[in-house]
Design a protein around this motif. Structure first.
Motif, short mmCIF file in Angstrom:
data_model
loop_
_atom_site.label_atom_id
_atom_site.label_comp_id
_atom_site.label_asym_id
_atom_site.label_seq_id
_atom_site.Cartn_x
_atom_site.Cartn_y
_atom_site.Cartn_z
N ARG A 1 0.31 17.42 46.49
CA ARG A 1 0.09 18.74 45.89
C ARG A 1 1.09 19.76 46.43
O ARG A 1 1.55 20.64 45.71
N SER B 1 4.70 12.08 45.01
CA SER B 1 3.69 11.15 45.52
C SER B 1 4.30 10.27 46.60
O SER B 1 5.32 9.63 46.37
N ASP C 1 -2.74 12.75 49.20
CA ASP C 1 -3.09 13.63 48.09
C ASP C 1 -2.71 15.08 48.39
O ASP C 1 -2.22 15.79 47.51
#
Length: 311
Positions: free
Chosen positions: A301, A306, A297
């Motif tokens: 960011r 991903s 995660d």
């Protein structure tokens, strides 16, 4: 007629991404620089010096440089290995797990086969010479006199000049067997424990995420149980060791190394170093499996991508 895709979205093949590479390298670098290398050094010392128990091995390592003795082989070999093997593991295991699920395997079976695929890729693509050179550094003779010990690079150049590619990749077949059984066990056992946790907590829907504590617990159990293959690790160390042993046969193979260890040290010798190995397995798997989702995660960011792996 509306154009509705026939293939479920969750089975869509995921692309390779920079964030996947960054995640694998970052997790492994963090793992090895903390407790990973001290446990690796202790484990390797016990596997090479099978007459030493755990406390004696710690004293032996300490005598080779104090605190720094526990970080023998960290720079550059463990760092080179860590910065490459994680990316290979996470990508290949995730891709493998996805493909095996498409073939109809459940989470447990696909997890094992994905881990096996990632482990084999690790051994032959990234870990051969790094593992060999770490073992050389940990097991080579160090004089208590004033003579300056041979540097890691000098040892590498000497072995390469004398034996070529085979010399710096000595024991790579044992590494491959170890890695495929390691990660097959870790991912498989972790998935099995996760499924047990889901049944116990009622989180039967795959969309419901396990908590960080539940994920780490499943990872730790998987890592600890993966130490069942310690004999192949002892064989790997024997094949790569620079310990002075006139009785060791020349040009060891996996089979001849097994026979020599069993003959000289018995069944107990094949499990030397299993205690720090369990600790290392737990520590590695907590990072690679337990912390993987959390790190994923964060990396997503930072990079707006991903990661492929769900580990």
């Amino acid at each position: 007629m509306s154009a509705v895709p026939t293939q479920p979205a969750e089975l869509k093949k995921k692309p390779v991404s920079f964030s996947n590479i960054l995640l694998g390298a970052g997790l492994n670098m963090c793992e090895v620089t903390t407790l990973g290398q001290p446990l690796e050094v202790t484990k390797t010392t016990m596997a090479a010096h099978r007459d030493l128990n755990f406390l004696q091995a710690i004293k032996h390592v300490w005598s080779r440089g104090g605190v720094f003795g526990f970080y023998q082989g960290l720079i550059p070999w463990a760092w080179i290995e860590a910065s490459t093997k994680g990316a290979v593991l996470l990508f290949v295991s995730a891709e493998g797990e996805y493909q095996f699920k498409r073939m109809g395997l459940g989470n447990f079976g696909a997890g094992i086969m994905g881990g096996v695929s990632g482990g084999v890729a690790q051994a032959y693509l990234t870990m051969g010479f790094c593992t060999c050179m770490k073992t050389v550094e940990i097991t080579k003779h160090k004089s208590a006199g004033t003579a300056k010990p041979q540097s890691s690079w000098s040892a590498f150049k000497e072995i390469y000049a004398r034996e070529g590619i085979r010399g710096i990749n000595k024991g790579v077949n044992a590494v491959a067997i170890r890695q495929m059984t390691n990660w097959g066990s870790r991912f498989g056992f972790s998935r099995l424990v996760e499924e047990g946790i889901r049944k116990f907590t009622g989180k039967t829907n795959s969309d419901e995420k396990l908590s960080a504590v539940e994920k780490i617990f499943a990872s730790a159990v998987g890592g600890g149980l993966s130490a069942w293959n310690q004999p192949i690790e002892v064989i790997r160390v024997e094949m790569q060791s620079k310990k002075e042993d006139p009785n060791r046969p020349k040009n060891l193979t996996v089979g001849s190394a097994f026979k020599y260890i069993y003959k000289s040290s018995g069944l107990k010798g094949l499990y030397r170093g299993v205690t720090p190995r369990i600790g290392l397995g737990v520590w590695q798997t907590v990072f690679m499996v337990g912390f993987g989702d959390m790190a994923r995660d964060l990396v997503a960011r930072l990079t707006s991508q991903s990661p492929t792996a769900a580990h």
